[in-house]
Design a protein around this motif. Sequence first.
Motif, PDB file in Angstrom:
ATOM      1  N   GLU A 103       2.017   9.558  -5.380  1.00  0.00           N
ATOM      2  CA  GLU A 103       2.552  10.808  -4.818  1.00  0.00           C
ATOM      3  C   GLU A 103       3.524  11.478  -5.788  1.00  0.00           C
ATOM      4  N   GLU A 106       0.967   4.291  -2.801  1.00  0.00           N
ATOM      5  CA  GLU A 106       0.848   5.706  -2.436  1.00  0.00           C
ATOM      6  C   GLU A 106       2.052   6.502  -2.914  1.00  0.00           C
ATOM      7  N   HIS A 163       0.832  -1.199   0.000  1.00  0.00           N
ATOM      8  CA  HIS A 163       0.000   0.000   0.000  1.00  0.00           C
ATOM      9  C   HIS A 163       0.870   1.254   0.000  1.00  0.00           C
TER      10      HIS A 163
END
Length: 538
Positions: free
Chosen positions: A102, A98, A94
């Motif tokens: 990002e 991200e 996860h």
Amino acid sequence: MSDSPAADRLVELIPAIMERWDERVRAEVSAAADSDEIILRDSLAPMLQVMAKVLAEQTDPRTAARDLGLMTVHGKERASQVAYSMGAMILECHILQETVLEFLEPEQHLETRDRGVIIQYFNELVRVAAGEFSGVQQTLQNYAHGLVKVDRAKDEFLAMLGHELRNPLGAISTALFVLREGSASRAAQDGALAVATRQALHMKRMLDDLLDLARINEGTISLQLSPVDLGTEVQLAVDAAQTTFDLRKHTVSLSLPQERISVMADQVRLGQCLANLFANAAKYTNVGGRIEVFLEREGEIGVVRVRDNGIGIPAHLLASIFDVFQQAPRTLDRAEGGMGIGLTIVRRLIERHGGWVEATSQGTGKGSEFVVRLPALEAVPDAAAPQLTRAGGVRVLVVEDSVDAAEMMASALELLGHHVVVAHDGPAALAAVVLGCPDIALVDIGLPGMNGYDLAAQLRASGWCPSSMKLMAVTGYAADPQALAAAGFDGHMIKPLDFQKLEEALARRSGDRSSPAGTALMEPPGSPSVADPPPGDE
């Protein structure tokens, strides 16, 4: 360059993404905090490169993730690390998702499709890794459970072994008490001696089984293979077990074919296997039961069946009935006796003969059948039975540090008509040899100070005695044939000694003293006739 700016930019950002991911994982995943290697540099970069290719070519992200295979490795590695849980591994994935978003979203203003591709790709990676993680964890749990079962079985086995050894020791101790009492009648003394002899043989058989199992497991047991009439061996084994059958009032039937079925086997070991099967059938069949023994030929296979109407085998134990330390809870009070390793020895020895053994049962109370299958030979001529010559006047040097054992061995040999000298250590044995060379020396391997190997080497090197002097190693554990031969031994015997075999050896020695070359006293160490693979090849 591709038609997808997001894909091109992702390839450029891979080093930065990996660095950022490493920082976050160390900070947010407790299992990774102290780890030296968190980023799997051989898999993480290719994983991101495949995702860039999916973005560029607009292929199915789930198929690409499954085909990649790297998360399979990742899931297995994380599962093997004690600190990692399933949740910690999923959190790592996860965080990677991200981190990618990002880095890409502020610069590229990701299209909805690209964002969806990235999420689908990572979801599939997590699914694959979690599946592998779960599988490895289950395997490790099963293995740990198996170790616990084996450890528990070993504890039970050792407790039972103490019980089994204590029973004959108690009978022998009581018999010795009766023999020491001068007031006991001659009949009572004879009965006590018979009990002590019978129980000593019982203990010897148990110790032989333990030693055989250890040697089989180590791959050091040797087989003396020769053509053997399987029908004769079955008949002999049934005859030998007849006393046991009679004591339990069993009805025994034996069915042998008209044709001769020969197999290549070690006669002693084959007899041992059959004896164990018959003893097993007698023991676990209720008094007054029925035991049937069949021998038949199935193509190129000789088949021995031992069928009983005894207490049977529970279905859940059939698969492990031949495993060491495994035994059905047949009699909770263990009134039948035995150590529960006989079937293990049967399977291992039969397999060493190129055959196999299996057990079948309809369940508890419905009897059982054990079937041995061995490769059969075409036709084997009858071999003449060897003639045993009684030994006489052989000069024997007994080298044994146990005073009691040496005294008893000397007494037994003198009763057989031999001339015996006893030494309790290496220097005493050398001094005895200087005074007069024996025809044969029985040397304990575990002597204090100068051990048996050193003594044999020094005796051979000294030249005090002719090369015709035979050296026999006597040992309570499995011996290394190469080490024995290198030290100068001509063969070895296992404690407790089988005096029938020893007498046969001494008889051969007695007949060979006038021959310059002589013959082998026992099986020479490292003999090429031994059908035994090197340790580790099994």
